[in-house]
Motif scaffolding. Structure first.
Motif, mmCIF file in Angstrom:
data_model
loop_
_atom_site.group_PDB
_atom_site.id
_atom_site.type_symbol
_atom_site.label_atom_id
_atom_site.label_comp_id
_atom_site.label_asym_id
_atom_site.label_seq_id
_atom_site.Cartn_x
_atom_site.Cartn_y
_atom_site.Cartn_z
ATOM 1 N N SER A 1 0.815 -1.460 -0.041
ATOM 2 C CA SER A 1 -0.131 0.089 -0.088
ATOM 3 C C SER A 1 0.916 1.411 0.061
ATOM 4 O O SER A 1 0.557 2.324 -0.262
ATOM 5 C CB SER A 1 -0.870 0.096 1.186
ATOM 6 N N LYS A 2 2.018 1.066 0.275
ATOM 7 C CA LYS A 2 2.753 2.101 0.246
ATOM 8 C C LYS A 2 3.235 2.625 -1.421
ATOM 9 O O LYS A 2 3.150 1.965 -2.317
ATOM 10 C CB LYS A 2 4.368 1.851 0.851
ATOM 11 N N PRO A 3 3.722 3.862 -1.487
ATOM 12 C CA PRO A 3 3.797 4.448 -2.882
ATOM 13 C C PRO A 3 5.019 3.568 -3.548
ATOM 14 O O PRO A 3 5.990 3.212 -2.757
ATOM 15 C CB PRO A 3 4.447 5.804 -2.600
ATOM 16 N N ALA A 4 4.767 3.256 -4.824
ATOM 17 C CA ALA A 4 5.746 2.439 -5.513
ATOM 18 C C ALA A 4 7.098 3.166 -5.588
ATOM 19 O O ALA A 4 8.275 2.626 -5.620
ATOM 20 C CB ALA A 4 5.267 2.097 -6.740
ATOM 21 N N PHE A 5 7.073 4.566 -5.814
ATOM 22 C CA PHE A 5 8.440 5.399 -6.015
ATOM 23 C C PHE A 5 8.441 6.649 -5.105
ATOM 24 O O PHE A 5 7.142 6.970 -4.844
ATOM 25 C CB PHE A 5 8.406 5.552 -7.298
ATOM 26 N N ASP A 6 9.384 7.172 -4.692
ATOM 27 C CA ASP A 6 9.437 8.489 -4.212
ATOM 28 C C ASP A 6 9.475 9.655 -4.981
ATOM 29 O O ASP A 6 9.166 10.902 -4.562
ATOM 30 C CB ASP A 6 10.804 8.567 -3.224
ATOM 31 N N VAL A 7 9.605 9.626 -6.206
ATOM 32 C CA VAL A 7 9.732 10.345 -7.185
ATOM 33 C C VAL A 7 8.969 9.987 -8.469
ATOM 34 O O VAL A 7 8.617 8.814 -8.769
ATOM 35 C CB VAL A 7 11.036 10.900 -7.680
ATOM 36 N N PRO A 8 8.265 10.948 -9.306
ATOM 37 C CA PRO A 8 7.616 10.630 -10.445
ATOM 38 C C PRO A 8 8.506 9.789 -11.218
ATOM 39 O O PRO A 8 9.694 10.071 -11.399
ATOM 40 C CB PRO A 8 7.202 11.867 -11.012
ATOM 41 N N VAL A 9 8.260 8.813 -12.067
ATOM 42 C CA VAL A 9 8.762 8.013 -13.042
ATOM 43 C C VAL A 9 8.358 8.018 -14.341
ATOM 44 O O VAL A 9 7.078 7.782 -14.463
ATOM 45 C CB VAL A 9 9.564 6.556 -12.484
ATOM 46 N N ASP A 10 9.141 7.368 -15.487
ATOM 47 C CA ASP A 10 8.804 7.009 -16.743
ATOM 48 C C ASP A 10 9.513 5.502 -16.921
ATOM 49 O O ASP A 10 10.434 5.353 -16.388
ATOM 50 C CB ASP A 10 9.362 7.765 -17.680
ATOM 51 N N GLY A 11 8.536 4.611 -17.400
ATOM 52 C CA GLY A 11 9.003 3.387 -17.254
ATOM 53 C C GLY A 11 8.683 2.748 -18.789
ATOM 54 O O GLY A 11 7.685 3.290 -19.456
ATOM 55 N N GLN A 12 9.645 1.941 -19.313
ATOM 56 C CA GLN A 12 9.411 1.406 -20.780
ATOM 57 C C GLN A 12 8.766 0.222 -20.399
ATOM 58 O O GLN A 12 8.810 -0.520 -19.607
ATOM 59 C CB GLN A 12 10.599 1.084 -21.293
ATOM 60 N N ALA A 13 7.701 -0.111 -21.397
ATOM 61 C CA ALA A 13 6.834 -1.292 -21.523
ATOM 62 C C ALA A 13 6.445 -1.909 -22.653
ATOM 63 O O ALA A 13 6.557 -0.786 -23.800
ATOM 64 C CB ALA A 13 5.635 -1.028 -20.782
ATOM 65 N N LEU A 14 6.279 -2.916 -23.104
ATOM 66 C CA LEU A 14 5.633 -3.567 -24.219
ATOM 67 C C LEU A 14 4.460 -4.547 -23.901
ATOM 68 O O LEU A 14 4.405 -5.040 -22.820
ATOM 69 C CB LEU A 14 6.877 -4.721 -25.030
ATOM 70 N N LEU A 15 3.515 -4.347 -24.861
ATOM 71 C CA LEU A 15 2.298 -5.024 -24.841
ATOM 72 C C LEU A 15 2.551 -6.213 -25.621
ATOM 73 O O LEU A 15 2.938 -6.144 -26.835
ATOM 74 C CB LEU A 15 1.027 -4.398 -25.098
ATOM 75 N N LEU A 16 2.353 -7.527 -25.297
ATOM 76 C CA LEU A 16 2.618 -8.734 -26.290
ATOM 77 C C LEU A 16 1.620 -9.555 -26.091
ATOM 78 O O LEU A 16 0.840 -9.789 -25.114
ATOM 79 C CB LEU A 16 3.865 -9.572 -25.692
ATOM 80 N N ALA A 17 1.172 -10.227 -27.336
ATOM 81 C CA ALA A 17 0.024 -11.026 -27.599
ATOM 82 C C ALA A 17 0.541 -12.375 -28.133
ATOM 83 O O ALA A 17 1.519 -12.480 -29.025
ATOM 84 C CB ALA A 17 -0.920 -10.563 -28.508
ATOM 85 N N CYS A 18 0.229 -13.554 -27.525
ATOM 86 C CA CYS A 18 1.019 -14.638 -27.800
ATOM 87 C C CYS A 18 -0.075 -15.935 -28.183
ATOM 88 O O CYS A 18 -1.045 -16.304 -27.400
ATOM 89 C CB CYS A 18 1.724 -15.245 -26.541
ATOM 90 N N THR A 19 0.134 -16.498 -29.124
ATOM 91 C CA THR A 19 -0.596 -17.491 -29.779
ATOM 92 C C THR A 19 -0.463 -18.710 -28.797
ATOM 93 O O THR A 19 -1.698 -19.609 -28.631
ATOM 94 C CB THR A 19 -0.258 -17.959 -31.185
ATOM 95 N N ALA A 20 0.412 -19.177 -28.115
ATOM 96 C CA ALA A 20 0.649 -20.362 -27.410
ATOM 97 C C ALA A 20 -0.134 -20.081 -26.165
ATOM 98 O O ALA A 20 -0.598 -21.060 -25.362
ATOM 99 C CB ALA A 20 2.166 -20.691 -26.997
ATOM 100 N N LYS A 21 -0.133 -19.026 -25.534
ATOM 101 C CA LYS A 21 -0.767 -18.850 -24.141
ATOM 102 C C LYS A 21 -2.527 -18.968 -24.510
ATOM 103 O O LYS A 21 -3.282 -19.231 -23.505
ATOM 104 C CB LYS A 21 -0.655 -17.335 -23.740
#
Length: 170
Positions: free
Chosen positions: A149-169
């Motif tokens: 429940s605590k803040p994830a970060f002490d400062v504002p952040v930018d994070g890189q991310a990818l969304l992936l779709a998978c045929t096997a799943k």
């Protein structure tokens, strides 16, 4: 009597406007180039090697996160975004201090125009440099930032991310 009706109309209009503003301000998103059917679950992954061979990247993102959001709420928002947009997996890359101070989680999309194979065509975190390079130092990130429940970060952040779709799943 007329002024009372005008006052009530003004109050109603103001209430509707405030409701719309507060709902739209909770999370900002841009439209994705590729629309996938929604999924009922998504897995957040921090290690590229854990991505199955059958996965395609359909969204490259920079996620801006305010300092005030709890770790659990951050995880829920990322998962909800991923499921709503059809992701089976969300790969999180590097995290750095943001040059902005967002009030809410912001999902910025940087392509691709068409999905591509993660296994054969992934060339690294090579998108969004105009926004990414304006940030501050890198910030430690692990699964511990997605629980509690605590803040994830002490400062504002930018994070890189990818969304992936998978045929096997599926």
């Amino acid at each position: 009597m007329q002024s009372s009706r005008n006052f009530r109309s003004a109050v109603l209009a103001a209430s509707i406007w405030l409701t719309l503003v507060s709902c739209s301000a909770q999370q900002q998103e841009e439209s994705l180039a590729t629309v996938m059917p929604a999924t009922s679950s998504v897995e957040i992954i921090l290690d590229e090697k854990a991505i199955p061979d059958s996965c395609d990247v359909f969204a490259q993102l920079i996620i801006s996160v305010p300092a005030s959001i709890s770790a659990e709420e951050l995880k829920q928002r990322i998962e909800q975004y991923g499921m709503r947009n059809g992701a089976d997996y969300i790969l999180i890359g590097m995290i750095r201090e943001s040059s902005e101070d967002p009030e809410n989680v912001i999902f910025r999309t940087y392509g691709p125009k068409t999905p591509y194979s993660f296994k054969t065509r992934w060339i690294g975190w090579k998108f969004g440099f105009s926004d990414w390079n304006s940030g501050g130092p890198l910030v430690d990130f692990g699964y511990n930032r997605l629980a509690g429940s605590k803040p994830a970060f002490d400062v504002p952040v930018d994070g890189q991310a990818l969304l992936l779709a998978c045929t096997a799943k599926k």
